[in-house]
Every structure is written in C-alpha cells, then in structure tokens.
Motif scaffolding. Structure first.
Motif, short mmCIF file in Angstrom:
data_model
loop_
_atom_site.label_atom_id
_atom_site.label_comp_id
_atom_site.label_asym_id
_atom_site.label_seq_id
_atom_site.Cartn_x
_atom_site.Cartn_y
_atom_site.Cartn_z
N GLY A 19 0.83 -0.77 0.08
CA GLY A 19 -0.18 -0.35 0.09
C GLY A 19 0.59 1.44 -0.08
O GLY A 19 0.81 2.22 -0.79
N TYR A 20 1.93 1.02 0.45
CA TYR A 20 3.00 2.30 0.40
C TYR A 20 3.35 2.81 -0.75
O TYR A 20 3.97 4.24 -1.63
N GLY A 21 3.61 1.81 -1.37
CA GLY A 21 3.39 2.64 -3.36
C GLY A 21 3.14 3.56 -3.98
O GLY A 21 3.02 4.05 -4.07
N SER A 22 1.42 3.34 -3.48
CA SER A 22 0.38 4.21 -4.21
C SER A 22 0.98 5.72 -3.25
O SER A 22 0.63 6.36 -4.80
N VAL A 23 1.26 5.57 -2.57
CA VAL A 23 0.96 6.76 -2.00
C VAL A 23 2.46 7.67 -2.37
O VAL A 23 3.15 8.37 -2.22
N ILE A 24 3.24 6.42 -2.30
CA ILE A 24 5.20 7.17 -2.97
C ILE A 24 5.18 7.31 -4.04
O ILE A 24 5.44 8.46 -4.35
N THR A 25 4.42 6.86 -4.68
CA THR A 25 4.01 7.34 -6.29
C THR A 25 3.22 7.94 -6.67
O THR A 25 3.37 9.43 -7.86
N SER A 26 2.30 8.37 -5.66
CA SER A 26 1.26 9.84 -5.91
C SER A 26 2.17 11.52 -5.62
O SER A 26 1.56 12.10 -5.56
N SER A 27 2.41 10.99 -4.38
CA SER A 27 3.74 11.86 -3.40
C SER A 27 4.45 11.99 -4.95
O SER A 27 4.59 13.72 -4.93
N MET A 28 4.97 11.44 -5.54
CA MET A 28 6.76 11.84 -6.66
C MET A 28 5.50 12.36 -7.26
O MET A 28 5.95 13.47 -8.42
N THR A 29 4.89 11.63 -8.29
CA THR A 29 3.46 12.90 -9.20
C THR A 29 3.01 14.13 -8.81
O THR A 29 3.43 15.29 -9.08
N LEU A 30 3.18 14.38 -7.44
CA LEU A 30 2.10 15.83 -6.62
C LEU A 30 3.34 16.51 -6.84
O LEU A 30 3.81 17.71 -7.28
N ALA A 31 5.15 15.55 -6.30
CA ALA A 31 6.20 16.91 -6.60
C ALA A 31 6.71 16.98 -7.30
O ALA A 31 7.14 18.46 -7.77
N ILE A 32 6.26 16.56 -8.25
CA ILE A 32 7.08 16.58 -9.97
C ILE A 32 6.38 18.00 -10.73
O ILE A 32 6.49 18.19 -11.16
N LEU A 33 4.80 17.90 -9.82
CA LEU A 33 4.05 18.95 -10.93
C LEU A 33 4.21 20.41 -10.49
O LEU A 33 4.71 21.33 -10.49
N VAL A 34 4.67 20.09 -8.73
CA VAL A 34 5.19 21.18 -8.16
C VAL A 34 5.85 21.98 -8.29
O VAL A 34 6.47 23.50 -8.34
N LEU A 35 7.07 21.28 -8.79
CA LEU A 35 8.65 21.36 -9.59
C LEU A 35 8.47 21.94 -10.73
O LEU A 35 9.09 23.33 -10.95
N PHE A 36 7.77 21.58 -11.49
CA PHE A 36 7.26 22.30 -12.68
C PHE A 36 6.90 23.73 -12.35
O PHE A 36 6.95 24.52 -13.16
#
Length: 92
Positions: free
Chosen positions: A66-83
């Motif tokens: 279940g942690y994998g989904s949280v990690i990948t979703s967090s990464m996606t959010l971080a990518i969007l914030v960085l852009f």
C-alpha cells in the motif's frame, strides 16, 4: 503478451527520454545558472525515479504494498510542484 511488451517498451523509452531531458537541463543550468532550470531538472530526475520504482514494484511483488501507491502519488505531486516552481520562479 504483446501488450506487456508494448508497455515495457513505452516505459523504457519514457525513462530514457526523462534521462535525456535531465542531462539537457543540467547542461542548460551550467550555461545559464538559472534556478528555474534546476526545478525542471529535479522534476525530470524524480520522474525517472518514479518510473523505476513503478517498474520494480511490478517486477517484485514484495514491493507491491500500500505504501507504493502513496509514494508514487507523492512523487507525481512533487513533480507537478517542481514544474510549477520552474514556471513561476523569477529569472535570477
């Protein structure tokens, strides 16, 4: 399965493309020194890490938690914030 082969090829090409964009961003930063490019470069690197993590998660069932989904979703959010930061940051 043909669809798995196609998906694997697309993921590999996407990963290679993200590494190419990372390298180009680092090169552009060295030439300009703009902080905006650092945000984009970090986003490209994080995107490549996210692809690698998802691929490992698909390959090794022990990583499929279940942690994998949280990690990948967090990464996606971080990518969007960085852009977003790369777009709105003033030139310096």
């Amino acid at each position: 399965d043909i669809f798995e082969n196609i998906e694997t090829t697309i993921v590999a090409v996407t990963g290679i493309f993200s590494l190419l964009l990372l390298a180009l961003s680092i090169s552009a930063y060295r030439k300009t020194g703009s902080k905006r490019i650092i945000y984009a470069a970090t986003a490209f690197a994080l995107f490549g890490i996210q692809l690698l993590f998802e691929s490992l998660e698909d390959t090794f069932e022990a990583l499929d938690t279940g942690y994998g989904s949280v990690i990948t979703s967090s990464m996606t959010l971080a990518i969007l914030v960085l852009f977003f930061l790369a777009i709105v940051q003033k030139n310096k």
